[in-house]
Design a protein around this motif. Structure first.
Motif, short mmCIF file in Angstrom:
data_model
loop_
_atom_site.label_atom_id
_atom_site.label_comp_id
_atom_site.label_asym_id
_atom_site.label_seq_id
_atom_site.Cartn_x
_atom_site.Cartn_y
_atom_site.Cartn_z
N VAL A 33 0.82 -1.21 0.00
CA VAL A 33 0.00 0.00 0.00
C VAL A 33 0.86 1.26 0.00
O VAL A 33 0.51 2.25 -0.65
N THR A 34 1.97 1.26 0.70
CA THR A 34 2.80 2.47 0.76
C THR A 34 3.35 2.84 -0.62
O THR A 34 3.38 4.02 -0.98
N ASP A 35 3.75 1.85 -1.39
CA ASP A 35 4.26 2.11 -2.74
C ASP A 35 3.14 2.58 -3.67
O ASP A 35 3.35 3.47 -4.50
N LEU A 36 1.97 1.97 -3.55
CA LEU A 36 0.83 2.41 -4.36
C LEU A 36 0.50 3.87 -4.06
O LEU A 36 0.29 4.67 -4.98
N ALA A 37 0.45 4.20 -2.79
CA ALA A 37 0.11 5.57 -2.38
C ALA A 37 1.13 6.56 -2.94
O ALA A 37 0.77 7.59 -3.50
N ARG A 38 2.40 6.23 -2.80
CA ARG A 38 3.45 7.12 -3.29
C ARG A 38 3.36 7.29 -4.81
O ARG A 38 3.43 8.39 -5.33
N GLU A 39 3.18 6.20 -5.50
CA GLU A 39 3.10 6.24 -6.97
C GLU A 39 1.93 7.08 -7.46
O GLU A 39 2.02 7.76 -8.47
N LEU A 40 0.83 7.03 -6.74
CA LEU A 40 -0.39 7.74 -7.15
C LEU A 40 -0.55 9.11 -6.50
O LEU A 40 -1.55 9.79 -6.73
N GLY A 41 0.41 9.49 -5.67
CA GLY A 41 0.36 10.81 -5.05
C GLY A 41 -0.76 10.97 -4.04
O GLY A 41 -1.38 12.03 -3.96
N MET A 42 -1.02 9.93 -3.28
CA MET A 42 -2.06 10.01 -2.26
C MET A 42 -1.47 9.56 -0.93
O MET A 42 -0.37 9.00 -0.89
N THR A 43 -2.19 9.79 0.14
CA THR A 43 -1.73 9.34 1.44
C THR A 43 -1.98 7.85 1.58
O THR A 43 -2.81 7.26 0.87
N GLN A 44 -1.28 7.24 2.53
CA GLN A 44 -1.47 5.81 2.78
C GLN A 44 -2.90 5.52 3.23
O GLN A 44 -3.50 4.55 2.75
N PRO A 45 -3.50 6.35 4.11
CA PRO A 45 -4.90 6.07 4.48
C PRO A 45 -5.86 6.17 3.29
O PRO A 45 -6.81 5.38 3.20
N GLN A 46 -5.63 7.11 2.38
CA GLN A 46 -6.49 7.21 1.19
C GLN A 46 -6.36 5.94 0.35
O GLN A 46 -7.37 5.37 -0.09
N ALA A 47 -5.12 5.51 0.12
CA ALA A 47 -4.90 4.30 -0.68
C ALA A 47 -5.53 3.08 0.00
O ALA A 47 -6.16 2.25 -0.67
#
Length: 113
Positions: A33-47
């Motif tokens: 989830v942390t990598d997905l969030a970073r890649e998509l420019g969102m916070t970890q809770p949003q992802a």
């Protein structure tokens, strides 16, 4: 008319553009989830929230890998969407066929001039 909950089915879940972006990334393989969030420019809770919705409708699976949770695509959940969209294929192909006929007609008209 009230809108259905986003977790009710895959159609509603993928109506959210960020969820479609997640699915696009997951086509290539599993992501934490942390990598997905970073890649998509969102916070970890949003992802995490988006991943929860996608899991609930059967589009994403999760597995434990040590201390990480890896999220992967479960494309079987997309079948109803694929089948529904496939019903419109005749309109797309028919449009292309008409365009091809029109272009041939234009070329022929130009050659005659």
């Amino acid at each position: 008319m009230a809108r259905a909950a986003t977790t009710s089915d895959a159609f509603n879940a993928i109506a959210e553009p960020q969820r479609r972006d997640i699915l696009t990334l997951l086509r290539a393989g599993e992501w934490p989830v942390t990598d997905l969030a970073r890649e998509l420019g969102m916070t970890q809770p949003q992802a995490s929230k988006h991943l929860r919705v996608l899991r609930e409708v059967g589009l994403v699976r999760v597995r434990e890998a040590g201390k990480q949770r890896l999220y992967g695509l479960d494309a079987r959940g997309l079948r109803p969407i694929h089948e529904w969209v496939g019903g419109f294929e005749q309109f797309w192909t028919g449009g292309f066929d008409r365009l091809e006929t029109y272009v041939r007609h234009l070329k022929q008209t130009r050659q005659e001039d």
